[in-house]
Design an enzyme around this catalytic site. Structure first.
Site, short mmCIF file in Angstrom:
data_model
loop_
_atom_site.label_atom_id
_atom_site.label_comp_id
_atom_site.label_asym_id
_atom_site.label_seq_id
_atom_site.Cartn_x
_atom_site.Cartn_y
_atom_site.Cartn_z
N ALA A 52 0.87 -1.18 0.00
CA ALA A 52 0.00 0.00 0.00
C ALA A 52 0.91 1.24 0.00
O ALA A 52 0.80 2.11 0.85
CB ALA A 52 -0.96 0.00 1.18
N HIS A 105 6.90 6.04 1.61
CA HIS A 105 7.77 4.92 1.22
C HIS A 105 8.72 5.35 0.10
O HIS A 105 9.91 5.02 0.12
CB HIS A 105 6.94 3.74 0.69
N SER A 149 0.41 7.33 5.61
CA SER A 149 0.32 5.99 6.18
C SER A 149 -0.50 5.14 5.22
O SER A 149 -1.43 5.65 4.57
CB SER A 149 -0.39 6.07 7.54
#
Ligand code: PAF
Length: 281
Positions: free
Chosen positions: A31, A36, A186
């Site tokens: 996800a 990231h 997140s």
């Protein structure tokens, strides 16, 4: 883009790499989001080879429903990583491939920090994190591994893990990546409605308020004010607001000028559990 699902194929590929001492590792549960991607960018600048794992680790979920609801979209993740082309190696094993026949956690003693905050509310969580990272570290043997400071307690736990297991790996904490309104990126944000996503900026506003008041008000006063603000907000269900010293992660009652402190929040909005934190000094 090299994509591996089998450990032995990844290992064989890594054996062909000319400079195995220069591997950066970005572990993820998929996800993927800009947070990231920022970790991958940092790893690419600091290492010849970057490996990104995509693996929703069952052993770190104490709640089956949370595990089942965790967002998964491998095709979307891979399309987000396409721009990196051959610069990165992706490893997305199945639980059986990584763990073998027993998908269970090792039990760790991280010196007590595993019992605070996330550890208190998510029993066994850090045993699961420690177990999966040990498996990855043994397999990949990276020089550097990258983690976001949003999961600050996890970052401290991983530093301890590396000490305990004597892994020769640098654990690198990277700044929290935020949406324009301040909401920390997140994977769980994907489960929020637009309305909740907009009002979730409240978490960062409260953290900034705590930071502003740190130094003029004491930790107990700030904690009371911030907790009350959450209780007055109809969309949130607060699990904890804690000001803690960064080494022990214990709630601080008095502040020492020689120590570093952070404020930590875990709260539910629309049934989605969000965490965030801020450095206070
Ligand atoms: O932070 C996460 O996404 C996970 O806890 C990690 C470090 C990838 C281990 O499963």
């Amino acid at each position: 883009m090299h994509i591996f699902t089998k450990s032995k194929h990844l290992k064989a590929h890594l054996n062909l790499i000319k400079d195995p001492g220069n591997i950066g590792f970005v572990p993820t549960m998929g996800a993927l989001h800009k947070g990231h991607l920022s970790l991958i960018d940092i790893s690419l600048k600091q290492n010849k080879t970057t490996i990104v794992s995509i693996f929703v680790n069952p052993t770190q979920f104490n709640n089956k429903e949370d595990l089942n609801k965790y967002p998964r979209d491998l095709q979307k993740d891979l399309s987000l990583l396409e721009n990196f082309n051959d610069q990165i190696i992706i490893f997305c094993p199945s639980p059986g491939e990584l763990y073998g026949s027993s998908v269970t956690s090792e039990s760790f003693n991280f010196g007590g920090i595993e019992n605070e905050m996330e550890g208190a509310f998510r029993p066994g969580h850090f045993d699961g994190v420690g177990t999966v990272l040990s498996l990855f570290f043994n397999l990949i043997q990276p020089r550097n591994a990258y983690f976001g400071e949003k999961d600050f307690q996890q970052l401290q736990i991983i530093k301890k893990l590396v000490e305990i297991k004597k892994f020769d790996i640098n654990i690198i904490g990277c700044p929290i990546y935020r949406e324009p309104n301040g909401l920390a990126f997140s994977s769980r944000n994907a489960r929020l409605s637009t309305e909740s996503r907009n009002s979730a900026d409240f978490i960062y506003r409260i953290l900034k308020q705590a930071k502003e008041n740190f130094g003029t008000k004491n930790a107990i006063q700030i904690t009371e004010e911030c907790t009350k603000a959450f209780h007055n907000h109809h969309s949130f269900d607060l699990e904890y607001f804690i000001i803690a010293e960064v080494d022990t992660l214990k709630a601080a009652s008095e502040i020492k000028s020689s120590k570093k402190y952070r404020a930590f929040i875990a709260a539910f909005i629309e049934g989605v559990r969000l965490i965030d934190n801020i450095a206070l000094n």
